[in-house]
Design a protein around this motif. Structure first.
Motif, PDB file in Angstrom:
ATOM      1  N   CYS A  64      -1.659 -43.285  22.385  1.00  0.00           N
ATOM      2  CA  CYS A  64      -1.128 -41.889  22.748  1.00  0.00           C
ATOM      3  C   CYS A  64       0.653 -41.720  21.980  1.00  0.00           C
ATOM      4  CB  CYS A  64      -0.975 -42.157  24.101  1.00  0.00           C
ATOM      5  SG  CYS A  64      -0.261 -40.306  24.986  1.00  0.00           S
ATOM      6  N   HIS A  65       0.275 -40.400  21.068  1.00  0.00           N
ATOM      7  CA  HIS A  65       1.462 -40.760  20.797  1.00  0.00           C
ATOM      8  C   HIS A  65       1.881 -38.977  20.529  1.00  0.00           C
ATOM      9  CE1 HIS A  65       4.429 -42.092  16.980  1.00  0.00           C
ATOM     10  NE2 HIS A  65       4.409 -40.908  17.453  1.00  0.00           N
ATOM     11  N   TYR A  66       2.478 -38.458  22.559  1.00  0.00           N
ATOM     12  CA  TYR A  66       3.385 -37.232  21.980  1.00  0.00           C
ATOM     13  C   TYR A  66       1.786 -36.607  22.854  1.00  0.00           C
ATOM     14  CZ  TYR A  66       6.917 -38.773  20.462  1.00  0.00           C
ATOM     15  OH  TYR A  66       7.532 -40.085  19.889  1.00  0.00           O
ATOM     16  N   GLY A  67       0.372 -36.434  23.124  1.00  0.00           N
ATOM     17  CA  GLY A  67      -0.247 -35.946  23.564  1.00  0.00           C
ATOM     18  C   GLY A  67      -1.265 -36.312  24.521  1.00  0.00           C
ATOM     19  N   TYR A  68      -1.977 -35.663  25.446  1.00  0.00           N
ATOM     20  CA  TYR A  68      -3.315 -36.088  26.400  1.00  0.00           C
ATOM     21  C   TYR A  68      -3.905 -34.659  26.382  1.00  0.00           C
ATOM     22  CZ  TYR A  68       0.010 -33.388  29.561  1.00  0.00           C
ATOM     23  OH  TYR A  68       0.631 -32.853  30.481  1.00  0.00           O
ATOM     24  N   PRO A  69      -5.093 -34.948  26.802  1.00  0.00           N
ATOM     25  CA  PRO A  69      -6.682 -33.578  26.528  1.00  0.00           C
ATOM     26  C   PRO A  69      -5.486 -32.876  27.791  1.00  0.00           C
ATOM     27  CG  PRO A  69      -7.478 -35.589  26.825  1.00  0.00           C
ATOM     28  CD  PRO A  69      -6.228 -36.195  27.035  1.00  0.00           C
ATOM     29  N   ASP A  70      -6.326 -31.276  27.133  1.00  0.00           N
ATOM     30  CA  ASP A  70      -5.733 -30.164  28.013  1.00  0.00           C
ATOM     31  C   ASP A  70      -6.102 -30.115  29.292  1.00  0.00           C
ATOM     32  OD1 ASP A  70      -4.303 -29.127  25.708  1.00  0.00           O
ATOM     33  OD2 ASP A  70      -5.441 -28.121  24.655  1.00  0.00           O
ATOM     34  N   PHE A 113       9.199 -39.733  25.240  1.00  0.00           N
ATOM     35  CA  PHE A 113       8.185 -39.162  25.846  1.00  0.00           C
ATOM     36  C   PHE A 113       8.607 -38.539  27.241  1.00  0.00           C
ATOM     37  CE2 PHE A 113       3.170 -38.947  26.550  1.00  0.00           C
ATOM     38  CZ  PHE A 113       3.022 -37.496  26.434  1.00  0.00           C
ATOM     39  N   SER A 114       8.962 -38.885  27.538  1.00  0.00           N
ATOM     40  CA  SER A 114       9.210 -38.215  29.150  1.00  0.00           C
ATOM     41  C   SER A 114      10.260 -37.280  29.067  1.00  0.00           C
ATOM     42  CB  SER A 114       9.541 -39.324  30.203  1.00  0.00           C
ATOM     43  OG  SER A 114      10.621 -40.182  30.265  1.00  0.00           O
ATOM     44  N   PHE A 115      10.970 -37.402  28.503  1.00  0.00           N
ATOM     45  CA  PHE A 115      12.482 -37.014  27.982  1.00  0.00           C
ATOM     46  C   PHE A 115      11.840 -35.757  27.466  1.00  0.00           C
ATOM     47  CE2 PHE A 115      16.369 -39.953  28.506  1.00  0.00           C
ATOM     48  CZ  PHE A 115      17.440 -39.428  28.776  1.00  0.00           C
ATOM     49  N   CYS A 116      11.201 -36.020  26.634  1.00  0.00           N
ATOM     50  CA  CYS A 116      10.753 -34.485  25.046  1.00  0.00           C
ATOM     51  C   CYS A 116       9.942 -33.616  26.105  1.00  0.00           C
ATOM     52  CB  CYS A 116      10.995 -34.484  24.689  1.00  0.00           C
ATOM     53  SG  CYS A 116       8.803 -35.710  23.926  1.00  0.00           S
ATOM     54  N   GLY A 117       8.513 -34.335  27.465  1.00  0.00           N
ATOM     55  CA  GLY A 117       7.734 -32.915  28.161  1.00  0.00           C
ATOM     56  C   GLY A 117       8.567 -33.302  28.983  1.00  0.00           C
ATOM     57  N   THR A 129      12.979 -30.663  34.700  1.00  0.00           N
ATOM     58  CA  THR A 129      14.032 -31.696  35.358  1.00  0.00           C
ATOM     59  C   THR A 129      14.465 -33.083  34.947  1.00  0.00           C
ATOM     60  OG1 THR A 129      13.008 -31.212  37.026  1.00  0.00           O
ATOM     61  CG2 THR A 129      14.208 -29.334  36.518  1.00  0.00           C
ATOM     62  N   LYS A 130      15.812 -33.352  35.395  1.00  0.00           N
ATOM     63  CA  LYS A 130      15.426 -34.916  35.635  1.00  0.00           C
ATOM     64  C   LYS A 130      14.543 -35.927  36.618  1.00  0.00           C
ATOM     65  CE  LYS A 130      20.383 -35.486  33.834  1.00  0.00           C
ATOM     66  NZ  LYS A 130      21.697 -36.904  34.561  1.00  0.00           N
ATOM     67  N   GLU A 131      13.995 -34.474  37.528  1.00  0.00           N
ATOM     68  CA  GLU A 131      13.003 -35.093  38.707  1.00  0.00           C
ATOM     69  C   GLU A 131      11.993 -35.049  37.715  1.00  0.00           C
ATOM     70  OE1 GLU A 131      15.734 -33.231  39.079  1.00  0.00           O
ATOM     71  OE2 GLU A 131      16.975 -34.675  40.281  1.00  0.00           O
ATOM     72  N   ASP A 132      11.389 -33.912  36.804  1.00  0.00           N
ATOM     73  CA  ASP A 132       9.913 -34.336  36.085  1.00  0.00           C
ATOM     74  C   ASP A 132      10.027 -35.508  35.593  1.00  0.00           C
ATOM     75  OD1 ASP A 132       9.560 -32.042  37.467  1.00  0.00           O
ATOM     76  OD2 ASP A 132       9.865 -30.503  36.428  1.00  0.00           O
ATOM     77  N   ARG A 133      11.365 -35.362  35.126  1.00  0.00           N
ATOM     78  CA  ARG A 133      11.196 -36.791  33.686  1.00  0.00           C
ATOM     79  C   ARG A 133      10.830 -37.895  34.449  1.00  0.00           C
ATOM     80  NH1 ARG A 133      15.683 -40.127  32.109  1.00  0.00           N
ATOM     81  NH2 ARG A 133      16.974 -38.638  32.657  1.00  0.00           N
ATOM     82  N   PHE A 134      11.547 -38.325  35.792  1.00  0.00           N
ATOM     83  CA  PHE A 134      11.440 -39.601  36.192  1.00  0.00           C
ATOM     84  C   PHE A 134      10.071 -39.690  36.485  1.00  0.00           C
ATOM     85  CE2 PHE A 134      15.908 -39.339  38.050  1.00  0.00           C
ATOM     86  CZ  PHE A 134      16.614 -39.207  36.802  1.00  0.00           C
ATOM     87  N   ALA A 139       4.585 -41.949  35.149  1.00  0.00           N
ATOM     88  CA  ALA A 139       2.961 -41.584  35.910  1.00  0.00           C
ATOM     89  C   ALA A 139       2.725 -42.557  34.096  1.00  0.00           C
ATOM     90  CB  ALA A 139       2.754 -40.395  35.767  1.00  0.00           C
ATOM     91  N   LEU A 140       3.628 -42.540  32.427  1.00  0.00           N
ATOM     92  CA  LEU A 140       3.144 -42.418  31.810  1.00  0.00           C
ATOM     93  C   LEU A 140       2.852 -44.167  31.986  1.00  0.00           C
ATOM     94  CD1 LEU A 140       5.676 -40.726  29.483  1.00  0.00           C
ATOM     95  CD2 LEU A 140       2.762 -40.358  29.593  1.00  0.00           C
ATOM     96  N   CYS A 141       3.654 -44.783  32.516  1.00  0.00           N
ATOM     97  CA  CYS A 141       4.226 -46.625  32.565  1.00  0.00           C
ATOM     98  C   CYS A 141       3.094 -46.583  33.997  1.00  0.00           C
ATOM     99  CB  CYS A 141       4.958 -46.828  33.539  1.00  0.00           C
ATOM    100  SG  CYS A 141       6.365 -46.530  32.343  1.00  0.00           S
ATOM    101  N   LYS A 142       2.417 -45.694  34.913  1.00  0.00           N
ATOM    102  CA  LYS A 142       0.832 -46.385  35.060  1.00  0.00           C
ATOM    103  C   LYS A 142      -0.222 -46.350  34.272  1.00  0.00           C
ATOM    104  CE  LYS A 142      -1.597 -45.235  39.836  1.00  0.00           C
ATOM    105  NZ  LYS A 142      -1.862 -44.174  40.282  1.00  0.00           N
TER     106      LYS A 142
END
Length: 383
Positions: A64-70, A113-117, A129-134, A139-142
């Protein structure tokens, strides 16, 4: 892959690596293109598998490199479950087709990824927002932890390389009030994803040292930055006295996890490529001499790539691309390759792969011996 024509020229690209004596390559499986609502079509990567097998190249599969199914929402349990199922299917597809050992990067650069998305809206989910980044990072770690477990259902001995950038953030000289925020990004934010995968933070997600496994630390000049409250930080100039040696950044990772490490990506640009490699090698040998368990350096990219934002070719590969009719011809960067050759000889490594490169495994003691012999000293000079 399409922009560089790697999808069409995979065999030529891997023949190039073979000629350079490089037997391991990071290679991507594009999750959004192979997963149609849980129905998989992996034939897209068949040319890469065929080329790597023909040229005797061992892959590190990037899943997974900066993308996931729509159709997926990354903040749902369905995202975690779909990612785990995809990881298992990918492992079931590639493992029978290739020799081991088997290496995977479930989610590339979770922190970036969490920063740029999540905060910069460069890629999905396009939040700001920072909250969205966190929230996105968690979610990505999980999902990554679930992906590791799914891969190891297929191959218990599979190794994971969890990759994120090396980062140092400093406050502007005229803004001492931002020192705490800069410190937090350097010593907390930079490590939180790795901490979760290791099990230091959010242990309820199931992280452990075996999940983190191998730490892939990416090293670029723009990883050392001056803090900006809004938007991406400003990269420090090469002569900035606040720059830390690469050795010191690696030591922060080593002291925190005591896990095997690689430099997961690194490169200079234009005529600075050979100087960058020389500096990275000297700093890496200083790290080995200091007792860090550093196993390798991944030069990214092998074939140069276009800039994300401008589309201009970056001149950052071991070879450049030159249009030749409908084909992007590969042209060696001679000075960069000459520096690579110099270090291969210094470390007693091959300069071209033989018929079976894996019959004579890399002897890390050669690297340790070279570090002791050369006694490189960490410094801030990037040239």
């Amino acid at each position: 892959m399409a922009e560089t024509q790697h999808d069409k020229l995979a065999n030529k690209d891997y023949e190039f690596l073979r000629r350079l004596g490089i037997a391991v390559s990071r290679e991507g499986i594009p999750w959004p293109l192979v997963d149609n609502k849980g129905v998989y079509e992996f034939s897209l990567i068949d040319p890469m598998i065929q080329a790597m097998n023909e040229q005797q190249i061992l892959p590190i599969w990037d899943l997974c490199h900066y993308g996931y199914p729509d159709d997926l929402d990354p903040y749902t349990e369905a995202f975690t479950q779909r990612f785990a199922a995809y990881c298992k299917a990918a492992a079931e597809y590639v493992i029978p087709k290739m020799r081991g050992p088997y290496f995977f990067t479930p989610i590339n650069e979770i922190t970036f990824f969490s920063f740029c998305g999540g905060e910069w809206a460069w890629v999905a989910p396009f939040t700001k927002t920072k909250e969205d980044r966190f929230k996105f990072r968690l979610a990505l770690c999980k999902a990554a932890i679930a992906g590791v477990n799914a891969i190891r259902e297929v191959e218990p001995q599979a190794r994971m390389i969890n990759i994120d950038p090396l980062v140092q953030v400093v406050a502007p000289r005229d803004r001492p009030d931002q020192q705490q925020a800069a410190w937090h990004e350097t010593f907390v934010d930079t490590f939180l994803a790795w901490d979760i995968l290791y099990g230091k933070e959010h242990p309820e997600l199931g992280g452990s040292p075996e999940i983190l496994d191998i730490v892939g630390a990416n090293n670029y000049s723009f990883g050392q930055m001056e803090y900006r409250e809004h938007g991406p930080h400003k990269a420090l100039s090469p002569d900035d006295d606040r720059i830390l040696p690469l050795h010191d950044l690696l030591k922060m990772v080593w002291d925190r996890y005591q896990r095997p490490m690689i430099i997961g990506e690194t490169s200079g640009m234009n005529e600075g490529r050979e100087d960058w490699l020389r500096d990275v090698m000297e700093e890496s040998l200083a790290a080995v001499e200091a007792g860090m368990d550093l196993h390798g350096i991944c030069l990214f990219p092998a074939v140069e790539m276009p800039d994300w934002h401008t589309g201009q070719w970056l001149k950052n590969g071991l070879c450049d691309v030159v249009p030749n009719g409908d084909t992007l011809a590969r042209v060696d960067c001679d000075a960069y390759i000459a520096e690579l050759r110099r270090w291969q000889k210094e470390l007693n490594r091959v300069t071209e792969l033989d018929e079976d490169p894996f019959s004579d495994p890399v002897e890390l003691q050669d690297v340790v011996d070279a570090a002791k012999r050369l006694k490189k000293i960490p410094d801030k000079n990037w040239s």
